[in-house]
Design a protein around this motif. Structure first.
Motif, mmCIF file in Angstrom:
data_model
loop_
_atom_site.group_PDB
_atom_site.id
_atom_site.type_symbol
_atom_site.label_atom_id
_atom_site.label_comp_id
_atom_site.label_asym_id
_atom_site.label_seq_id
_atom_site.Cartn_x
_atom_site.Cartn_y
_atom_site.Cartn_z
ATOM 1 N N LEU B 258 34.286 37.625 32.267
ATOM 2 C CA LEU B 258 33.894 37.715 33.684
ATOM 3 C C LEU B 258 35.083 38.156 34.527
ATOM 4 O O LEU B 258 34.930 38.944 35.476
ATOM 5 C CB LEU B 258 33.350 36.373 34.174
ATOM 6 N N GLN B 259 36.273 37.677 34.175
ATOM 7 C CA GLN B 259 37.456 38.140 34.908
ATOM 8 C C GLN B 259 37.662 39.633 34.706
ATOM 9 O O GLN B 259 38.014 40.369 35.636
ATOM 10 C CB GLN B 259 38.704 37.364 34.436
ATOM 11 N N ALA B 260 37.437 40.094 33.482
ATOM 12 C CA ALA B 260 37.562 41.530 33.197
ATOM 13 C C ALA B 260 36.542 42.328 34.009
ATOM 14 O O ALA B 260 36.864 43.358 34.606
ATOM 15 C CB ALA B 260 37.382 41.779 31.700
ATOM 16 N N TRP B 261 35.292 41.849 34.032
ATOM 17 C CA TRP B 261 34.247 42.566 34.788
ATOM 18 C C TRP B 261 34.596 42.616 36.272
ATOM 19 O O TRP B 261 34.396 43.642 36.932
ATOM 20 C CB TRP B 261 32.876 41.916 34.604
ATOM 21 N N HIS B 262 35.120 41.533 36.800
ATOM 22 C CA HIS B 262 35.478 41.552 38.222
ATOM 23 C C HIS B 262 36.581 42.573 38.497
ATOM 24 O O HIS B 262 36.516 43.312 39.488
ATOM 25 C CB HIS B 262 35.919 40.154 38.678
ATOM 26 N N LEU B 263 37.572 42.639 37.607
ATOM 27 C CA LEU B 263 38.647 43.612 37.801
ATOM 28 C C LEU B 263 38.117 45.036 37.811
ATOM 29 O O LEU B 263 38.573 45.890 38.573
ATOM 30 C CB LEU B 263 39.683 43.497 36.665
ATOM 31 N N LEU B 264 37.148 45.301 36.927
ATOM 32 C CA LEU B 264 36.667 46.679 36.753
ATOM 33 C C LEU B 264 35.559 47.059 37.736
ATOM 34 O O LEU B 264 35.444 48.229 38.106
ATOM 35 C CB LEU B 264 36.156 46.865 35.316
#
Lengths: 308, 448
Positions: B258-264
């Motif tokens: 989820l942190q990765a998705w938010h960054l992208l």
């Protein structure tokens, strides 16, 4: 020499001769049909039958197929994506068929008239035939982009530019537009040929009775080409059901939000992304049955109204 | 799922497969086995003799066409009796697999094909490719000729052909950041530093974004959240993974992902990264190449295309995330098929991978970082006229490279679709990332 009497003996000889002549004519007709029939059976019927057979197996192409019976069809009936794909397919079919029939009829009438712009119209309506689908898809993708021609036109008349390929509803509309554009040439050609067969005397008689152009078109021309209308409807229906695949593959890839994820495209992704060739065959089989049923319905309806 | 499936003794549980990422983002693996200059020139293989006759078909991914033509001309000058016919294979993974599979069924495979490490086991098990051990026998390549980690990526890991080598690496590459130097100059920005972080990257992209009224006319960066070489290493930087180690479940809605998705994805909502619509309307690289995006994540293989369209660009490393330097990596290579004209195919491959043959031409083409230790610091590719100028970025990326997760072949397509749908739900329907990817995770797990 005894004269041959009239009566049963001479009628038998005449009947036999007639039967022989009919059989010879049938044989000749069959001989001319055979090459095309063989091709049709080999390239269309056999693959369809094999496709139906494959739908009874679980197969990922790289390993031996496993027989599972009607499991794929049971899964299909409960698959929400498949049901959504069916809905998208029907929307595109109904959205494309009626406009294609009407526009091609009007175009054919323009081409059949003595209008000055006839040559330009003739070139314009035939051009989709000469452009490959992929090239057309790339062109239309640009046309529908925010910088493209359609957006400029809409913006220039003060309207808000829709997100043609990014909004689910507008993406469906864009797909339908391209499907109609693709289907117009053949449909127009058929109507043009049919219009040559409408007797001029009917139009002259109607004019003498005071009918104007639109009345003549509605009461003389349109009924006179009704058989062709049925043919064009069937061809357009099949074209929209199956031919929309390449439009979707190039323009929208089934999106956005699966709005244009039609059954042929879903079958394609099931086969080549998910490696479920049996399931893909089941989807294709169902689509084939739907189109067959619709075609049969149209023909039966036409025959009944002709009988009336 | 085929519970009883056995292929040459290979269990169905795990097939390496492409995850639907962009083929141009497949790279050489980092953490090379040797930092030395590798084998001496006396130990490297000699060139073909010029007495061979015959014909082979070479299947390449379509982005490699120009370089392949150059290589064929050079090889045919050395072997005038041999004809090499090019065949284009699709770049998109689904179409590529379709073409190879149907060619195999039809007994019509090319003699030599482009491949990646992700297909090694499945192609070996299904009889598509052949063992290349003969290239390492007497008169062939020394055992340590290639970068070890790249070479090992093409060794079959399971099944009857375990231990065989069913491909060789054609390039050593990993993701870097390409940026438009003219845009940077106009915005008064300095070139990215070697140790820049994601926050620096985001701030730079925000300053590069240009708007005309409400409409974005230039995005700070072209970033596609669907690309596994992006979301996978970012997830690993947050201590997570895409799939459980035993392949039983995807983890698309884990904290790390989820942190990765938010960054992208969040910057896409704000118009800092390219919009979904613009990305879908353009092909990979088109937004950067046309100047509509000021930065993009890309690879060495994309440099020739950038050079022909963007006159002012350079490269930098992939920004660190959560204090970690992890970069998406993989490997592209060549394989010989099982039905190949073996003599001519092996000769071609020997020439292709030789230091004085194909590797020199590839290195000089701007599109490849040679997978041979002896050429890693070679001026053949390091001293090519810019752009790009900062070739150190490629070497550093190579060292920071991490492999993508192994995804079962029957689930890769479903995974890609799940992520694509989730992204559309967030960007088009305004759904929260948490909700969208929880649903995506359930959808993807149906395939496992």
């Amino acid at each position: 020499m005894v004269a041959k009497p009239f009566g049963p003996a001479s009628r038998v000889r005449t009947g036999r001769a007639k039967r022989r002549a009919r059989a010879r004519a049938n044989a000749e007709a069959f001989l001319f049909l055979t090459p095309n029939l063989l091709l049709f059976i080999g390239l269309v019927i056999v693959p369809i039958v094999i496709g139906f057979g494959l739908s009874l197996y679980e197969w990922d192409l790289l390993n031996p197929p496993i027989f599972i019976g009607l499991t794929h069809f049971q899964t299909l009936a409960q698959d929400p994506i498949a049901l959504g794909a069916l809905r998208a397919t029907l929307v595109i079919i109904f959205g494309a068929v009626v406009p294609t029939v009407l526009i091609s009829f009007l175009l054919a009438n323009v081409l059949n008239s003595a209008l000055h712009l006839r040559r330009l119209v003739r070139f314009a309506y035939l051009s989709p035939i000469f452009i490959s689908t992929v090239a057309a898809g790339v062109l239309w993708r640009y046309i529908f982009s925010p910088q493209g021609g359609v957006s400029h036109l809409v913006r220039s008349i003060g309207l808000a530019v829709p997100d043609w390929l990014g909004d689910p509803s507008w993406a469906t509309v864009a797909t339908i537009i391209v499907v109609i554009w693709k289907g117009l040439p053949i449909a127009t050609l058929f109507y043009l040929a049919a219009l040559q067969g409408v007797p001029k005397s009917l139009h002259e008689a109607a004019s003498l009775d005071g009918a104007n152009d639109s009345q003549r078109m509605r009461y003389i021309t349109w009924p006179a080409v009704s058989d062709i209308t049925v043919l064009i409807t069937i061809i357009t229906l099949i074209g929209a059901a199956f031919g929309a695949f390449d439009v979707v593959a190039v323009l929208t890839q089934g999106g956005p939000l699966r709005a244009t994820n039609i059954l042929p495209y879903y079958a394609y992704t099931s086969a080549f992304s998910d490696f479920r060739f049996g399931y893909a065959s089941a989807i294709s089989s169902v689509l084939c049955l739907i189109v067959l049923a619709a075609t049969a319905g149209i023909i039966v309806r036409q025959q009944r109204s002709a009988e009336r | 799922m085929n519970a009883n499936l056995e292929v040459d003794g290979l269990s169905r549980r795990r097939f390496l497969t492409a995850t639907g990422g962009l083929a141009a983002l497949s790279f050489g693996v980092g953490a090379c086995g040797s930092d030395s200059d590798g084998p001496s020139s006396e130990e490297s293989t000699g060139l073909p003799s010029g007495e061979l006759t015959g014909e082979i078909r070479w299947g390449i991914r379509d982005y490699f066409a120009d370089q392949a033509k150059e290589l064929i001309v050079a090889y045919q000058a050395v072997q005038p009796g041999v004809k090499v016919r090019l065949e284009l294979l699709p770049t998109a993974e689904a179409e590529y697999v379709q073409r190879i599979s149907t060619a195999r069924l039809g007994g019509n495979l090319p003699d030599v094909i482009a491949t990646t490490t992700t297909f090694v086991d499945v192609f070996a098990a299904s009889g598509v490719t052949a063992d290349l051990a003969r290239l390492f026998q007497e008169g062939g390549f020394p055992k340590d000729y290639f970068v070890e980690s790249l070479y090992e990526g093409f060794r079959v890991g399971e099944g009857r052909r375990r231990g065989e080598v069913h491909g060789l690496p054609q390039s050593a590459d990993a993701i870097i950041t390409a940026y438009n130097t003219q845009h940077f100059e106009e915005a008064g920005l300095d070139a990215p530093s070697d140790d820049w972080a994601w926050e620096d990257f985001l701030e730079t992209a925000q300053r590069l974004q240009k708007k005309s009224g409400d409409e974005t006319v230039r995005w700070g960066a072209y970033v596609d959240h669907n690309a596994p070489p992006l979301y996978d290493p970012i997830t690993q930087s947050f201590g997570g993974k895409v799939i459980e180690d035993d392949g039983s479940s995807f983890l698309l809605d884990s904290d790390a992902m989820l942190q990765a998705w938010h960054l992208l994805i969040d910057p896409r909502k704000e118009g800092v990264f390219s919009s979904l619509q613009a990305s879908q309307a353009a092909g990979f690289g088109d937004l950067f190449n046309s100047g509509t995006a000021s930065m993009q994540f890309t690879v060495r293989a994309a440099v020739p295309a950038m050079r022909s369209t963007v006159e002012t660009f350079d490269v930098a490393t992939f920004p660190s995330v959560n204090g970690q330097n992890k970069t998406g990596a993989g490997a592209v290579g060549l394989a010989m098929t099982a039905d190949a004209n073996e003599e001519v195919s092996l000769d071609f491959l020997k020439w292709f991978f030789s230091e004085d043959g194909g590797m020199t031409i590839l290195g000089a083409s701007y599109g490849t970082v040679p997978p041979i230790p002896s050429l890693r610091n070679s001026e053949i590719w390091r001293d090519l006229p810019p752009p790009p100028a900062n070739n150190d970025a490629f070497v550093q990326a190579f060292e920071n490279g991490v492999l993508p997760a192994e995804i079962p072949s029957n689930a890769a397509g479903r995974l890609a679709e799940a992520i694509s749908q989730a992204g559309e739900q967030v960007l088009l329907n305004g759904r929260s990332i948490e909700e969208a990817f929880a649903e995506a995770n359930d959808f993807a797990n149906e395939a496992l």
